[in-house]
Design a protein around this motif. Structure first.
Motif, PDB file in Angstrom:
ATOM      1  N   UNK A  23      32.893 -30.825  65.056  1.00 45.92           N
ATOM      2  CA  UNK A  23      33.191 -30.176  63.784  1.00 45.92           C
ATOM      3  C   UNK A  23      32.750 -31.079  62.634  1.00 45.92           C
ATOM      4  N   UNK A  24      32.593 -30.502  61.445  1.00 43.48           N
ATOM      5  CA  UNK A  24      32.144 -31.294  60.306  1.00 43.48           C
ATOM      6  C   UNK A  24      33.003 -31.001  59.086  1.00 43.48           C
ATOM      7  N   UNK A  25      33.030 -31.983  58.185  1.00 45.93           N
ATOM      8  CA  UNK A  25      33.799 -31.853  56.946  1.00 45.93           C
ATOM      9  C   UNK A  25      33.107 -32.668  55.857  1.00 45.93           C
ATOM     10  N   UNK A  31      28.706 -35.550  55.406  1.00 44.53           N
ATOM     11  CA  UNK A  31      29.657 -34.828  56.253  1.00 44.53           C
ATOM     12  C   UNK A  31      30.147 -35.736  57.373  1.00 44.53           C
ATOM     13  N   UNK A  32      31.458 -35.754  57.567  1.00 45.94           N
ATOM     14  CA  UNK A  32      31.999 -36.471  58.714  1.00 45.94           C
ATOM     15  C   UNK A  32      31.877 -35.572  59.943  1.00 45.94           C
ATOM     16  N   UNK A  33      31.660 -36.168  61.092  1.00 46.37           N
ATOM     17  CA  UNK A  33      31.538 -35.442  62.346  1.00 46.37           C
ATOM     18  C   UNK A  33      32.670 -35.876  63.266  1.00 46.37           C
ATOM     19  N   UNK A  39      36.931 -38.915  64.089  1.00 46.83           N
ATOM     20  CA  UNK A  39      35.626 -38.993  63.422  1.00 46.83           C
ATOM     21  C   UNK A  39      34.771 -40.081  64.077  1.00 46.83           C
ATOM     22  N   UNK A  40      33.668 -39.653  64.698  1.00 47.76           N
ATOM     23  CA  UNK A  40      32.801 -40.589  65.411  1.00 47.76           C
ATOM     24  C   UNK A  40      31.461 -40.789  64.718  1.00 47.76           C
ATOM     25  N   UNK A  41      31.128 -39.913  63.754  1.00 47.44           N
ATOM     26  CA  UNK A  41      29.828 -40.018  63.118  1.00 47.44           C
ATOM     27  C   UNK A  41      29.823 -39.456  61.715  1.00 47.44           C
ATOM     28  N   UNK A  42      28.694 -39.671  61.041  1.00 51.42           N
ATOM     29  CA  UNK A  42      28.490 -39.139  59.697  1.00 51.42           C
ATOM     30  C   UNK A  42      27.108 -38.509  59.633  1.00 51.42           C
ATOM     31  N   UNK A  43      27.010 -37.473  58.824  1.00 54.37           N
ATOM     32  CA  UNK A  43      25.735 -36.813  58.575  1.00 54.37           C
ATOM     33  C   UNK A  43      25.411 -37.031  57.105  1.00 54.37           C
TER      34      UNK A  43
END
Length: 204
Positions: A23-25, A31-33, A39-43
């Motif tokens: 999911x993203x926010x 965007x955080x993933x 939260x394991x990643x960022x876009x």
């Protein structure tokens, strides 16, 4: 979300589907993933960044991927996320392994934060109810969740005979992270039925 970020998000979701639902926010202009709220990643600008950890250090030293830098209110913020470079994208299995490591790190941090929470910090609860739960033997969030709303309510009722339905709703909401007024109708009806059955039993 711009087209580049949308395309990368779909690619991430497809590649990491075996790890869970990504999911993203919106966060820091990107965007955080997350998977299961960890939260394991960022876009950012259409590129994937993974949470850095001790386990990823060897790869980072060997490949030297850029770290994520965001701007917030005119200030540059260095975040502990490294770019998923071409070497990772060219090997989906390796990318999944790095994402799995990042996710494990995020989950561990999430668990550690949860251990530091007090019962009163949960939705619907306050210091007074925290004290009552403490006296009933429910002294941390983990115990509250393990017992469940109904069992906790029964323990509280031993000291407060006229304990209300509202407290039952409040406990359920606290456990699920929801304001008691926003509990799903099905859950509210189930708790109401349980509460009414107890009331009838007590009157007989």
């Amino acid at each position: 979300m711009d087209n580049a970020s949308t395309d990368t998000l779909v690619r991430v979701q497809n590649t990491l589907s075996s790890l869970g639902d990504v999911t993203h926010r919106s966060l820091f202009g990107g965007y955080s993933l997350a998977i299961d709220d960890a939260v394991f990643g960022m876009l950012a600008e259409g590129r994937l960044y993974l949470r850095a950890s001790e386990q990823s250090r060897a790869y980072q030293q060997a490949h030297n991927p850029p770290m994520l830098v965001c701007t917030r209110r005119g200030r540059r913020i260095n975040l502990n996320y490294y770019l998923a470079d071409d070497a990772l994208w060219e090997s989906p299995a390796l990318l999944r392994e790095h994402a799995r490591t990042a996710l494990a790190c995020a989950q561990a941090e999430k668990t550690e934060r949860a251990r530091g929470r007090r019962v009163k910090d949960l939705p619907n609860l306050n210091v007074q109810l925290e004290v009552s739960l403490w006296e009933a033997g429910i002294r941390d969030v983990e115990t509250l969740c393990a017992f469940g709303a109904k069992e906790c309510w029964l323990k509280l009722r031993k000291a407060r005979k006229n304990l209300s339905l509202h407290v039952l709703y409040a406990l359920q909401g606290a456990i699920t992270g929801t304001h008691e007024a926003a509990l799903p109708t099905q859950i509210r009806e189930e708790l109401l039925e349980w509460f009414m059955q107890l009331s009838v039993q007590n009157q007989s």
